[in-house]
Design an enzyme around this catalytic site. Structure first.
Site, PDB file in Angstrom:
ATOM      1  CB  CYS A   1      -0.936   0.010   1.202  1.00 31.99           C
ATOM      2  SG  CYS A   1      -2.014   1.460   1.227  1.00 31.99           S
TER       3      CYS A   1
ATOM      4  CB  CYS B   1      -0.853   2.867   3.930  1.00 29.36           C
ATOM      5  SG  CYS B   1      -2.295   2.139   3.238  1.00 29.36           S
ATOM      6  CG  ASP B   2       2.735   1.393   4.767  1.00 30.38           C
ATOM      7  OD1 ASP B   2       2.161   1.927   5.729  1.00 30.38           O
ATOM      8  OD2 ASP B   2       2.592   0.198   4.464  1.00 30.38           O
TER       9      ASP B   2
END
Lengths: 78, 301
Positions: B132, B135-136
């Site tokens: 992801c 997200c990261d």
């Protein structure tokens, strides 16, 4: 007494947004660290959680990785 | 056991839109899902969802959820479906937490990230290796990263990382990058990007966190130092829990233009189906079609 709650998050991650909303909805005061903008806090998060995924919650020393609603509720006595 | 009119599996764009339509038709229904937002929640910038000239994936997913919640839709989260089976007349839905019965079902369970299947991948998941980028990604500001893949999701990850990472390697196993031309051009013209076509990752290496990847290019092997690895090698449909329904060779559930599957009463919508284009707006539209299909089925039977 209210527990000391820290949230390590990034500005873009959907689970971070949701975990913070959840805390707000339950009137939990927390410190929010944007690990994308703050490398020192990013290192701290990796150190305490042993991993790099966000969000990470530090509830009075108890580390919870991800939006684990059940564990957060239990830890905060909600 | 309570018998529902409709159970919707999944709460991505297809499932949520199906739920909005079902609520407006006053059906007695339930949504069973792992999470809310589906893949849309993990997308970067979205510039092709009509009505929004620009919106981020998480924001659009939030809007979808708000829209659904406005109707007081009964949603059970963290429900993993393990089996769907047609009984004599009704349909049984088994999850890890319980069993449900319904007259109709809409499968809108979407797709999930495919894994690389190389040594080190499992060990370093969330330790530098992620599926992801949205997200990261921000964690890798100023660092060297590798994106594995060459399609739209890889380009989407690349566009997010080019802005913040020091160096972005793209490891693509085909001769040229695929995906949309406009995205490809942006990626190819970025100064901090190294594109390695015709190359495969053979291992992820490190100690506590990711340190290197081993890459094979036309028989030659090299190690590249990176702190972050973003796996974007495609998706597989979440259709394993239903055995008897017709699927294509990719495991996608076959549907007709009314979103009917090969089993009467079971409908499907969105990325889990064999509808060729995978787009948020298409998934949403398919969700509405499936809901109307289920409604008509109920009034006929």
């Amino acid at each position: 007494m209210a527990k000391n709650v820290k949230v390590y998050s990034t500005s873009t991650c959907p689970w971070c947004i949701r975990v913070k909303q959840f805390l707000k909805d339950n009137n939990i005061v927390f410190e929010d660290f944007d690990v994308g903008a703050n490398p020192e806090k990013a290192d701290e998060m990796v150190k305490v959680s042993g991993q790099m995924g966000v969000p990470v919650l530090d509830i009075e020393g108890e580390i919870i990785v991800g939006f684990d609603k059940d564990r957060i509720k239990q830890s905060l006595g909600l | 056991m309570k018998l529902y009119d409709l159970i919707i599996i999944g709460a991505g764009p297809a499932g949520i839109t199906a739920a909005v339509y079902a609520a407006r038709k006053k059906m007695d229904f339930l949504v069973l899902t792992g999470d809310i937002g589906g893949q849309a929640a993990w997308s970067g910038d979205i510039e092709n969802y009509t009505g929004y000239q620009f919106i981020s994936g998480p924001e659009l997913a939030q809007k979808f959820e708000e829209h659904m919640r406005k109707y007081d839709v009964p949603v059970k989260e963290k429900e993993e479906v393990i089996e769907i089976r047609k009984l004599e007349k009704d349909i049984l839905v088994k999850t890890l937490r319980g069993e449900y019965q319904s007259k109709t079902v809409i499968i809108a369970s979407g797709k999930r990230s495919k894994e690389l299947g190389v040594p080190g991948e499992k060990e370093f998941k969330n330790k530098g290796l992620t599926y992801c980028a949205t997200c990261d990604g921000p964690l890798f500001a100023g660092k060297d990263v590798a994106i594995i893949g060459g399609g739209n999701s890889a380009l989407d990850a690349a566009l997010q990382l080019i802005k913040i990472a020091r160096k972005v390697y793209i490891i693509n196993n085909t001769l040229n990058l695929g995906g949309d031309l406009i995205m490809r051009q942006k990626v190819e013209s970025a100064e901090n990007t190294v594109i390695k076509n015709n190359s495969q990752v053979s291992a992820v290496l490190g100690d506590k966190l990711v340190e290197k990847i081993r890459v094979v290019s036309q028989g030659r092997e090299e190690e590249i130092s990176v702190q972050g690895i973003f796996v974007e090698v495609g998706l597989i449909p979440n259709s394993g829990f239903i055995k008897d329904v017709e699927k294509n060779s990719h495991g996608e559930i076959k549907i007709n233009s009314y979103n009917e599957t090969s089993i009467p009463g079971i409908f499907a919508a969105g990325d889990v189906t064999d509808v060729p284009q995978k787009q948020i707006i298409i998934a949403a539209g398919e969700g509405s079609k499936a809901s109307l299909g289920a409604f008509n089925y109920l009034s006929r039977n």
